[in-house]
Design an enzyme around this catalytic site. Sequence first.
Site, mmCIF file in Angstrom:
data_model
loop_
_atom_site.group_PDB
_atom_site.id
_atom_site.type_symbol
_atom_site.label_atom_id
_atom_site.label_comp_id
_atom_site.label_asym_id
_atom_site.label_seq_id
_atom_site.Cartn_x
_atom_site.Cartn_y
_atom_site.Cartn_z
ATOM 1 N N ASN A 1 26.385 8.823 19.717
ATOM 2 C CA ASN A 1 27.647 9.299 19.136
ATOM 3 C C ASN A 1 27.583 9.226 17.605
ATOM 4 O O ASN A 1 28.427 8.586 16.954
ATOM 5 C CB ASN A 1 28.828 8.485 19.677
ATOM 6 N N HIS B 1 39.230 4.853 20.963
ATOM 7 C CA HIS B 1 38.879 5.280 22.317
ATOM 8 C C HIS B 1 40.072 5.224 23.264
ATOM 9 O O HIS B 1 40.158 6.033 24.192
ATOM 10 C CB HIS B 1 37.741 4.419 22.870
#
Length: 422
Positions: free
Chosen positions: A318, A349
Amino acid sequence: QINFVACQLFALLAAFWFRIYLGPSHASSAVRHAFATLFGIYFAVFCFGWYSIHLFVLVMMNYGIMNMASIPNIHRYSFVVAMGYLTLCHISRIYIFHYGILTTDFSGPLMIITQKITTLACQLHDGIGRQAEELTAEQNRLAVKTRPSLLEYLSYLLNFMSIIAGPCSNYKDYIAFIEGRHVHMKLLEVNWKQKGYDRLPDPSPTGAVIYKLCITLVSLILFLTLTKNFPMAYIIDNEFLDKTPFLSRLGYLYVVTQAAKPKYYFAWTLADAVNNAAGYGFSGVDERGTFRWDLLSNLNIWNIETATSFKMYIENWNIQTAAWLKCVCYDRAPWYPTALTFILSALWHGIYPGYYFTFLTGILITLAARAIRNNCRHYFLSSMPLKIAYDVVTWVVTQLAVCYTVAPFVMLAVEPTIKFYK
């Protein structure tokens, strides 16, 4: 999931058309901005229906902040509003939908837009509100000197190439791409010189797109086979825990963690290919003089699977989110930058407890790995056999540390996480 794949495949075709027929030599910047924005809005509505209103509300709220807030505080206000709205949406999803079920999940695009809003706000603050000598070389290169117009702002946040799955990119790079300066700017940044060219070339992304589509296809096949056959839930099955030896459990933990990766490889690599197909993502040349198209790449699979340190692993996983975290948090945190960065990552998140288990554990793993590497590694560099042995041991430890850390991220809830740790 079907809407997601359909949109991304259609976006891939639209990206080729965009590069060929609406290239900088065929259309003005305004036309390119407008097309990218309108198609992005259509994809958002197609995928998420009326839930897409959350994307547009957040975008317009922060456009108001960007134009009305004072420059010294623009990055703070934008950060609080964007992260606050994202967190409220995360919370509402938990109460509206069943716990752990991610259907009708509009939070993915909202997370990407939050990254872009806060990135632009920080870079605008760097460009207008700070002196050049206060900035790092990277901050100075990416600093934005003027507030964007409404069309530029909407295009950057809502363009069809990144509205569904990202990745986040820097505002200056995106504007240079729309205006047709992207490739030449990257070549000039590396002082490019190549025999046989009397002017700067115009490299084609076709080879890079085909290569990434092959990775996407392999990832899809692995997802349909491995992921379905090796569920993470099996590692907390009572019969499995009672009858399986400890080392076998560790081995299976590695297998199920590997099986959880292909969906990320698929989504991120396809998103990268979409941007490349539109002509965006050129990053310069490598040491062999080969043109590179990895400016927006979100992962380096080889480096992930061969990582011999926790730092190396997370730097190649990521990647664009790691760059965002560095831009808005790590480089600006007044104290404890590592801890604050992991906490922000967890908050971004969502609010599932598993995320916080993962990222709070990640703080400890990072600090421990850094201490071991700094204090022990130099003892194993005196000979090749010692170096190989060190690399093998640290690869095994790194992979198991990652498995241990990310298992709660996949399981989400408290009860299975505690059972797993026990």
